[in-house]
Design a protein around this motif. Sequence first.
Motif, short mmCIF file in Angstrom:
data_model
loop_
_atom_site.label_atom_id
_atom_site.label_comp_id
_atom_site.label_asym_id
_atom_site.label_seq_id
_atom_site.Cartn_x
_atom_site.Cartn_y
_atom_site.Cartn_z
N ARG A 43 27.34 28.46 -21.61
CA ARG A 43 27.90 28.36 -20.26
C ARG A 43 28.76 27.10 -20.10
O ARG A 43 29.14 26.75 -19.00
CB ARG A 43 26.78 28.38 -19.23
N SER A 44 29.05 26.45 -21.22
CA SER A 44 29.81 25.20 -21.16
C SER A 44 31.27 25.40 -20.80
O SER A 44 31.92 24.49 -20.31
CB SER A 44 29.71 24.49 -22.51
N SER A 45 31.79 26.60 -21.04
CA SER A 45 33.19 26.90 -20.77
C SER A 45 33.29 28.20 -19.99
O SER A 45 32.79 29.24 -20.43
CB SER A 45 33.98 27.02 -22.08
N TYR A 46 33.95 28.14 -18.83
CA TYR A 46 34.09 29.36 -18.01
C TYR A 46 34.90 30.41 -18.75
O TYR A 46 34.56 31.60 -18.73
CB TYR A 46 34.76 29.01 -16.69
N ILE A 47 35.96 30.00 -19.44
CA ILE A 47 36.80 30.96 -20.17
C ILE A 47 36.01 31.60 -21.30
O ILE A 47 36.07 32.81 -21.53
CB ILE A 47 38.08 30.27 -20.70
N LYS A 48 35.25 30.78 -22.02
CA LYS A 48 34.45 31.32 -23.13
C LYS A 48 33.40 32.29 -22.60
O LYS A 48 33.18 33.37 -23.19
CB LYS A 48 33.80 30.18 -23.88
N LEU A 49 32.75 31.94 -21.51
CA LEU A 49 31.75 32.82 -20.92
C LEU A 49 32.38 34.14 -20.48
O LEU A 49 31.85 35.22 -20.75
CB LEU A 49 31.09 32.13 -19.72
N SER A 50 33.52 34.06 -19.83
CA SER A 50 34.20 35.27 -19.36
C SER A 50 34.61 36.16 -20.53
O SER A 50 34.48 37.39 -20.50
CB SER A 50 35.44 34.89 -18.53
N HIS A 51 35.14 35.52 -21.57
CA HIS A 51 35.57 36.27 -22.75
C HIS A 51 34.39 36.96 -23.43
O HIS A 51 34.48 38.12 -23.85
CB HIS A 51 36.27 35.32 -23.72
N ASP A 101 29.46 31.56 -30.00
CA ASP A 101 30.11 30.35 -29.51
C ASP A 101 31.42 30.10 -30.28
O ASP A 101 31.51 29.19 -31.12
CB ASP A 101 29.16 29.16 -29.68
N SER A 107 26.00 33.96 -24.36
CA SER A 107 27.15 33.05 -24.41
C SER A 107 26.77 31.67 -23.90
O SER A 107 25.96 31.54 -22.97
CB SER A 107 28.29 33.60 -23.55
#
Length: 217
Positions: free
Chosen positions: A106-114, A185, A104
């Motif tokens: 790492r630019s977005s915490y929500i995207k990484l978590s999802h 992504d 994933s």
Amino acid sequence: KRLLESLACQTAPVDSFEIIVVDDGSKDDTAEVCRGMTERMPNMKYILMECNSGLSAAGNRAVTEAGGEYLLFTDDDCIPEPDWVEKMCAALRESPIAAGAMVSPRSSYIKLSHNIAQFYPFMPGQKAQRLDFIAGANMGIHARVVEEVGLFDTETIIPDMEFILRARQKGYTIAYAREAVITHDPPRVTLGSVLGYAAKHAAETILFRQRFRELLR
């Protein structure tokens, strides 16, 4: 375009695999982008669906157009590593079904978590293992498996999960191809978009757990 760019730079010889792009009735510049890549990608076939028919129908069209022994799947929000085709084909020489590794941004915490929530079993740090499910964003299947199991179910929004459950009913197992890596992504960067996506898929998995009750215990 970034997906096509990554597929144009594969370590596998360009004459050893074909790329099938199914445009599922898009209204954006997908056709123009594909035309712009034809010189760099002589092994690409562009297919335009008459209307937006959904992921399953698009996947089925690709399968029927494919001429290879191995079928590799990914999505337009993915970025394969340069050796993805090579590594996935190597895995399919050992197993009829393979699930590649997912990483994933790492630019977005929500995207990484999802991504971690969705793809934890497919993270590169996991040890080689047999898996219960597969992710359509990075999977490989022998063409003969599709001939036996059948095409993707057009009545579900999660065709990869439904397909693999039917395959498991027939005794097939999934090999973890940890070296066949793709970065996932997606455009979902808000909590609302993630929860909406999760709720829609959760409702579908409940139906699967009823339909495949014996397999899923």
